[in-house]
Every structure is written in structure tokens, then in C-alpha cells.
Design a protein around this motif. Structure first.
Motif, PDB file in Angstrom:
ATOM      1  N   UNK A  61      -7.998  -0.073   3.498  1.00 21.56           N
ATOM      2  CA  UNK A  61      -7.234   1.102   4.068  1.00 21.56           C
ATOM      3  C   UNK A  61      -6.763   2.028   3.141  1.00 21.56           C
ATOM      4  N   UNK A  62      -6.661   3.373   3.485  1.00 27.69           N
ATOM      5  CA  UNK A  62      -6.266   4.461   2.285  1.00 27.69           C
ATOM      6  C   UNK A  62      -5.000   4.961   3.106  1.00 27.69           C
ATOM      7  N   UNK A  63      -3.788   4.919   2.400  1.00 27.61           N
ATOM      8  CA  UNK A  63      -2.719   5.169   2.995  1.00 27.61           C
ATOM      9  C   UNK A  63      -2.078   6.285   2.184  1.00 27.61           C
ATOM     10  N   UNK A  64      -1.855   7.507   2.999  1.00 25.77           N
ATOM     11  CA  UNK A  64      -1.152   8.633   2.190  1.00 25.77           C
ATOM     12  C   UNK A  64       0.270   8.227   1.740  1.00 25.77           C
ATOM     13  N   UNK A  65       0.791   8.558   0.528  1.00 23.69           N
ATOM     14  CA  UNK A  65       2.086   7.801  -0.148  1.00 23.69           C
ATOM     15  C   UNK A  65       3.327   8.364   0.877  1.00 23.69           C
ATOM     16  N   UNK A  66       3.345   9.538   1.323  1.00 30.88           N
ATOM     17  CA  UNK A  66       4.326  10.158   1.921  1.00 30.88           C
ATOM     18  C   UNK A  66       4.198   9.599   3.319  1.00 30.88           C
ATOM     19  N   UNK A  67       3.397   9.605   4.073  1.00 27.66           N
ATOM     20  CA  UNK A  67       3.317   9.102   5.323  1.00 27.66           C
ATOM     21  C   UNK A  67       3.809   7.776   5.703  1.00 27.66           C
ATOM     22  N   UNK A  68       3.009   6.758   4.557  1.00 28.65           N
ATOM     23  CA  UNK A  68       3.305   5.494   4.597  1.00 28.65           C
ATOM     24  C   UNK A  68       4.143   4.852   3.929  1.00 28.65           C
ATOM     25  N   UNK A  69       5.138   5.708   3.305  1.00 35.98           N
ATOM     26  CA  UNK A  69       6.368   5.545   2.551  1.00 35.98           C
ATOM     27  C   UNK A  69       5.850   4.260   1.318  1.00 35.98           C
ATOM     28  N   UNK A  70       4.902   4.937   0.270  1.00 27.81           N
ATOM     29  CA  UNK A  70       4.604   4.167  -0.906  1.00 27.81           C
ATOM     30  C   UNK A  70       6.212   3.833  -1.565  1.00 27.81           C
ATOM     31  N   UNK A  71       6.406   2.597  -2.049  1.00 21.60           N
ATOM     32  CA  UNK A  71       7.747   2.377  -2.395  1.00 21.60           C
ATOM     33  C   UNK A  71       7.484   3.045  -4.063  1.00 21.60           C
ATOM     34  N   UNK A  72       8.803   3.484  -4.442  1.00 21.05           N
ATOM     35  CA  UNK A  72       8.826   4.030  -5.955  1.00 21.05           C
ATOM     36  C   UNK A  72       7.741   4.954  -6.320  1.00 21.05           C
ATOM     37  N   UNK A  73       7.179   5.792  -5.341  1.00 24.02           N
ATOM     38  CA  UNK A  73       6.078   6.685  -5.664  1.00 24.02           C
ATOM     39  C   UNK A  73       6.757   7.949  -5.706  1.00 24.02           C
ATOM     40  N   UNK A  74       6.325   9.025  -6.447  1.00 26.73           N
ATOM     41  CA  UNK A  74       6.885  10.242  -6.507  1.00 26.73           C
ATOM     42  C   UNK A  74       6.315  11.172  -5.432  1.00 26.73           C
ATOM     43  N   UNK A  75       5.419  10.706  -4.572  1.00 29.11           N
ATOM     44  CA  UNK A  75       4.876  11.346  -3.506  1.00 29.11           C
ATOM     45  C   UNK A  75       5.567  11.049  -2.245  1.00 29.11           C
ATOM     46  N   UNK A  76       6.134  10.032  -2.374  1.00 28.52           N
ATOM     47  CA  UNK A  76       6.792   9.376  -1.249  1.00 28.52           C
ATOM     48  C   UNK A  76       8.499   9.771  -1.052  1.00 28.52           C
ATOM     49  N   UNK A  77       8.666  11.221  -1.249  1.00 29.40           N
ATOM     50  CA  UNK A  77       9.850  11.565  -1.399  1.00 29.40           C
ATOM     51  C   UNK A  77      10.711  11.538   0.123  1.00 29.40           C
ATOM     52  N   UNK A  78      11.799  12.018  -0.184  1.00 29.63           N
ATOM     53  CA  UNK A  78      12.734  11.984   1.289  1.00 29.63           C
ATOM     54  C   UNK A  78      12.935  13.596   1.794  1.00 29.63           C
ATOM     55  N   UNK A  79      12.211  13.703   2.700  1.00 22.55           N
ATOM     56  CA  UNK A  79      12.708  15.373   3.009  1.00 22.55           C
ATOM     57  C   UNK A  79      14.210  15.374   3.396  1.00 22.55           C
TER      58      UNK A  79
END
Ligand SMILES: [Zn+2]
Length: 148
Positions: A61-79
């Protein structure tokens, strides 16, 4: 920091939600180059997984970091705006991910989640795949020859 402009953001959302996203294409073409054969989107399986390797009883499975909340990832920022909306959205997504992965595993599938940010470096992505899947029997190109 929520530094994206609204137009940037909506581009980002559309990209993350749609099928055939760039990260997914990268993973598919790499798997193919490495000699793995797979099927796409089996609708009868929980979560309609993206990439199925029946020979290895495995699902990628390929998960988008933002959408699927990759922990400690810069793409998974909080709006910073519509905080409640996003909180609920993220919660729904992560709960669904967990449920789908659990269901697939209970059906006997092995599941590898590849994060969007992991598709940026082909060499390390190859290593992630090799750690998860046995090497295919056919001769595959030397990973160092692949462009990154
Ligand atoms: Zn990430």
C-alpha cells in the motif's frame, strides 16, 4: 507551519486522494523493474488495495504522508485552519487504515505500507522492498543502475 497557499493545498489534497498518484506509480514501476509481477485494485479485498502480489501473499500500500498521518514526517503537518474538521478526517483515515490492514492480515496477506516520502529515494525504496519480499527468481537489474 502551515505554509501552503490555498491553491497549493487543494492541489496537494487532490493528488493525495486520487488513484494513480505519483508515489504509487513510482512504486509500481520500481516493483516491475525489480522483476515482481503484481495485480492492481482487487475490489473483493478489504480497502481495495493498490498493489497485490499473489505469488508472495503480499500487498503493498502506498500512503500519502499527510492524508494517512505519517508519524514524525514533515509532510504530515497539522493544518492551522479548520482544525476540528481535519482532526476528524485524520482520525477516520487512521482508524480505517488500521482496520483494513488488520482485516487483510487476518485473511492471510502480508502487508507493506510504503509512505509517500519513502518513494523519493529509489535506492532506499528498493531496500525496503527487498526487506519485505523475497527476491524474484528472474534476474533483475542491479539496483545501483537505477536512476534515483
Ligand atoms: Zn512521510
Amino acid at each position: 507551519m502551515d505554509h501552503l497557499t490555498p491553491s497549493n493545498r487543494s492541489w496537494n489534497m487532490g493528488r493525495i486522494c486520487s488513484k494513480n498518484t505519483k508515489p504509487e506509480k513510482i512504486v509500481r514501476s520500481l516493483l516491475h523493474k525489480l522483476g515482481y509481477r503484481f495485480r492492481l485494485y482487487r475490489k473483493d479485498l478489504p480497502g481495495k488495495p493498490d498493489i497485490i502480489l499473489p505469488k508472495y501473499s503480499s500487498i503493498v500500500m502506498v500512503h500519502g504522508c499527510f492524508w494517512h498521518r505519517h508519524k514524525n514526517c514533515k509532510y504530515s503537518y497539522e493544518p492551522k485552519s479548520k482544525v476540528e474538521f481535519w482532526k476528524n478526517k485524520f482520525k477516520t483515515n487512521t482508524i480505517r487504515d488500521k482496520k483494513v490492514i488488520g482485516e487483510l492480515k487476518s485473511l492471510g496477506w502480508r502487508v507493506l505500507v510504503i509512505w509517500e516520502c519513502e518513494t523519493k529515494n529509489i535506492k532506499s525504496l528498493s531496500n525496503i522492498i527487498f526487506k519485505f519480499l523475497p527476491k524474484p527468481h528472474k534476474t533483475f537489474p542491479d539496483i545501483y543502475q537505477l536512476t534515483s
